[in-house]
Design an enzyme around this catalytic site. Structure first.
Site, PDB file in Angstrom:
ATOM      1  N   HIS A 106      97.288  -0.397  62.645  1.00  0.00           N
ATOM      2  CA  HIS A 106      98.382   0.314  63.326  1.00  0.00           C
ATOM      3  C   HIS A 106      99.201  -0.606  64.222  1.00  0.00           C
ATOM      4  CE1 HIS A 106      95.943   4.283  62.765  1.00  0.00           C
ATOM      5  NE2 HIS A 106      96.534   3.889  61.651  1.00  0.00           N
ATOM      6  N   SER A 186      88.008   9.635  65.374  1.00  0.00           N
ATOM      7  CA  SER A 186      87.870  11.052  65.038  1.00  0.00           C
ATOM      8  C   SER A 186      88.134  11.282  63.559  1.00  0.00           C
ATOM      9  CB  SER A 186      88.880  11.863  65.862  1.00  0.00           C
ATOM     10  OG  SER A 186      90.183  11.419  65.520  1.00  0.00           O
TER      11      SER A 186
END
Ligand code: BV8
Ligand code: ZN
Length: 240
Positions: A106, A186
């Site tokens: 990212h 997550s």
């Protein structure tokens, strides 16, 4: 010697005091959903709001340091294991702990580039003078000296493709791995969240380290319900 791949998310940086993506909203930004701010549209609409948020986050990052978990991963490499780190995190904590091969899916918070010509400059505008005193201060991004375009943070925003080189490095590392360890994510953000499934499809044993179950937990061979530092120290002791 074991070939290890560590897939790390924001929970890997939590014990260093780096606010997770969803917690990094104070002041003026608290009325926003991070997913609404971390987009090309938000930057086009209000570059000073978005640039101020990233400058504030970069300033936070310059004040924290890697924890025992980051150091345990780097120590495994020094002990002769082959280690690849594939991170969704935009911080530089793995590098500062000594990890040599880190793929940033990212992007990287402490880097920026010109939206006009892709140019970069030293010192990087995102890390020059201390960020605005209070969180929530807007700040106009500097113009590029070369083409006059604006600088933007060198991160992957929602709706943007991940960097090819980082993605290809992640897939190649999983293909040659003996074990894959997923730490502190997550499993909500795609396509990064699909990497543990790829490891399973390739028959690689997958261990998850996360204090609570995640969307990844049903896909792993073992889940250690503990924080990153405790889990990685336990793994390093086992791999001795
Ligand atoms: C793309 C950089 C297409 C920016 C980030 C609907 C359904 C499915 C997918 C989508 C959808 N709508 C849109 C999408 C795609 C979208 C997506 O997945 N959205 C999600 C939210 C539904 N994805 C994208 O847009 C991606 N691009 O798809 O492009 C394309 C393709 C080709 C050509 C053109 C376009 C781009 C995604 C990248 C977004 N950028 N970051 C910035 O940082 O500002 S993502 C950002 O959020 C972070 O990088 C991080 O990866 C992610 C999650 O952040 P956090 O919530 O902070 O962390 P995390 O979720 O990992 O949770 C923390 C975990 O740690 C928890 O489980 C917790 O229990 C655990 N934990 C806590 N403490 C500890 C701990 N674990 C261990 N130890 C502890 N102490
Ligand atoms: Zn330029």
């Amino acid at each position: 010697m074991t070939r290890l791949v560590f897939l790390t998310g924001a929970g890997m940086s939590a014990e260093s005091g780096v606010p997770t993506f969803r917690d990094a909203l104070g002041g003026l930004w608290s009325r926003f959903d991070p997913e609404a701010l971390a987009t090309p549209q938000a930057f086009a609409r209000d570059p000073a709001l978005v640039w101020g948020w990233y400058r504030w986050r970069a300033a936070q990052l310059l004040r924290v340091r890697p924890h025992a978990g980051h150091e345990a991963i780097a120590a495994l490499e020094r002990q002769g294991h082959e280690v690849d780190v594939v991170t969704q995190n935009v911080d530089d904590l793995h590098e500062r702990a000594g990890s040599a091969r880190v793929a940033h899916l990212h992007g990287r918070l402490l880097h920026s580039r010109c939206i006009g010509c892709g140019g970069r400059r030293e010192p990087d505008p995102i890390t020059v003078a201390p960020a605005p005193p209070d969180d929530g201060a807007r700040e106009a991004p500097p113009p590029c000296g070369h083409c006059g375009g604006l600088y933007r943070p060198d991160v992957v925003w929602f709706g943007e493709a991940l960097p090819e080189d980082a993605w290809n490095a992640a897939v190649a590392a999983i293909e040659r791995a003996d074990r894959v360890v997923v730490v502190g994510t997550s499993g909500l953000v795609q396509p990064a969240a699909s990497l543990p499934q790829l490891a399973r499809r390739l028959g690689k044993p997958v261990l998850e380290i996360n204090p609570v179950p995640s969307a990844i937990t049903p896909q792993v061979d073992a889940h250690w319900a503990m924080p990153a530092s405790a889990g990685l120290l336990r793994l390093a002791a086992e791999l001795g």
